[in-house]
Design an enzyme around this catalytic site. Sequence first.
Site, mmCIF file in Angstrom:
data_model
loop_
_atom_site.group_PDB
_atom_site.id
_atom_site.type_symbol
_atom_site.label_atom_id
_atom_site.label_comp_id
_atom_site.label_asym_id
_atom_site.label_seq_id
_atom_site.Cartn_x
_atom_site.Cartn_y
_atom_site.Cartn_z
ATOM 1 C CB CYS A 12 -0.938 -0.135 1.392
ATOM 2 S SG CYS A 12 -0.128 -0.024 2.775
ATOM 3 C CG HIS A 50 3.574 -6.615 11.536
ATOM 4 N ND1 HIS A 50 2.780 -5.882 11.796
ATOM 5 C CD2 HIS A 50 4.514 -6.606 12.233
ATOM 6 C CE1 HIS A 50 2.841 -5.707 13.204
ATOM 7 N NE2 HIS A 50 4.145 -5.872 13.359
ATOM 8 C CG HIS A 83 2.999 -0.937 12.197
ATOM 9 N ND1 HIS A 83 4.300 -1.301 12.206
ATOM 10 C CD2 HIS A 83 2.227 -1.708 11.350
ATOM 11 C CE1 HIS A 83 4.184 -2.477 11.443
ATOM 12 N NE2 HIS A 83 3.014 -2.743 11.010
ATOM 13 C CG HIS A 133 -1.507 -3.775 15.541
ATOM 14 N ND1 HIS A 133 -0.877 -2.683 15.139
ATOM 15 C CD2 HIS A 133 -1.432 -4.975 14.662
ATOM 16 C CE1 HIS A 133 -0.319 -3.068 13.752
ATOM 17 N NE2 HIS A 133 -0.663 -4.179 13.378
ATOM 18 C CD GLU A 135 -2.973 1.725 12.858
ATOM 19 O OE1 GLU A 135 -4.058 2.311 12.765
ATOM 20 O OE2 GLU A 135 -2.896 0.752 11.868
ATOM 21 C CB THR A 173 -5.463 2.629 9.485
ATOM 22 O OG1 THR A 173 -4.126 1.874 9.686
ATOM 23 C CG2 THR A 173 -5.304 4.022 10.168
ATOM 24 C CB SER A 230 0.541 -8.681 8.293
ATOM 25 O OG SER A 230 -0.186 -7.753 7.599
ATOM 26 C CG ASN A 232 -2.584 -5.607 6.150
ATOM 27 O OD1 ASN A 232 -2.821 -6.152 4.782
ATOM 28 N ND2 ASN A 232 -1.536 -5.202 6.468
#
EC number: 1.17.7.4
Length: 290
Positions: A12, A50, A83, A133, A135, A173, A230, A232
């Site tokens: 991303c 990650h 993050h 996490h 983040e 996010t 990870s 996501n």
Amino acid sequence: MNVIRARTAGFCMGVSLALRKLDREVDRAEEKAAQGSPRCRIATFGPIIHNPQVLEAYAGMGVRCLRQVDEVEAGDHVVIRAHGVPQQQEKALRSRDAVVVDATCPKVKKAQLGIEEQCRAGRTLLLFGEAEHPEVRGLLSYAGEGALVFGSVDELEGLPLQPETEYFLAAQTTQDRVAFEVARAWLHERLGHEVPVLETICDATRLRQQEAIDIARKVDAMVVVGGFDSGNTRRLADVAAAQGVFTVHVENESQLPVEQLRGCGIIGLTAGASTPKSIIDATQRFLESL
């Protein structure tokens, strides 16, 4: 084997930006060394992203991964992970005699500042995310006292919400958009009014999850490639599996359950936001060879 590959699979914007910043520091260090100057030490504060293969590659270049502020030495060039980090740690890093490069994803940074603004206005944060996490730990550092974290609607229902408290809702996010909307609706019903919402789930996450859902509905099996750490990537696997299709999450093609996939006619392939294109390509080639 027919493979449908997600167009959104792979790095991303935030990951690409973070890696470019780290690459720039590595290149500058090498240039200085080539000119006869002492080579400065390059480090990241926490894993830059990650993905184990990416981290291994940077370790091979001499990039260190620091976990504690007191590991930072004078003259180090330290890149903050994509993050983000808790603001207290960032301030401590900047107090060291080192060069600090902030590679926090712009979407994460926007979420941090938005949370800080809401809390200064007297509101209390309800954060949808994974409590451990990195983040989330960073986001919470901008929230002040009283912030609450939940990882599911079930966890939200168990929180000690106070009717007199003015809450606002935000999310990690990379969280699941559908689950976030369910949480939002539950809060409305529970509190009797609409809770202010920070739209912190990034568009890349939303688009990846929707494409994973769309592909999963067309295939016999779904392969999701990315680091097991990870968040996501795990959620991509979750939303695909929720469509009722056999789904496997692997870090590379060597981990694929060949016998379970061999009889499939069509396989869907997607990947997390920190998965290199080379690994996605290798996985696709392997699947097509079955």
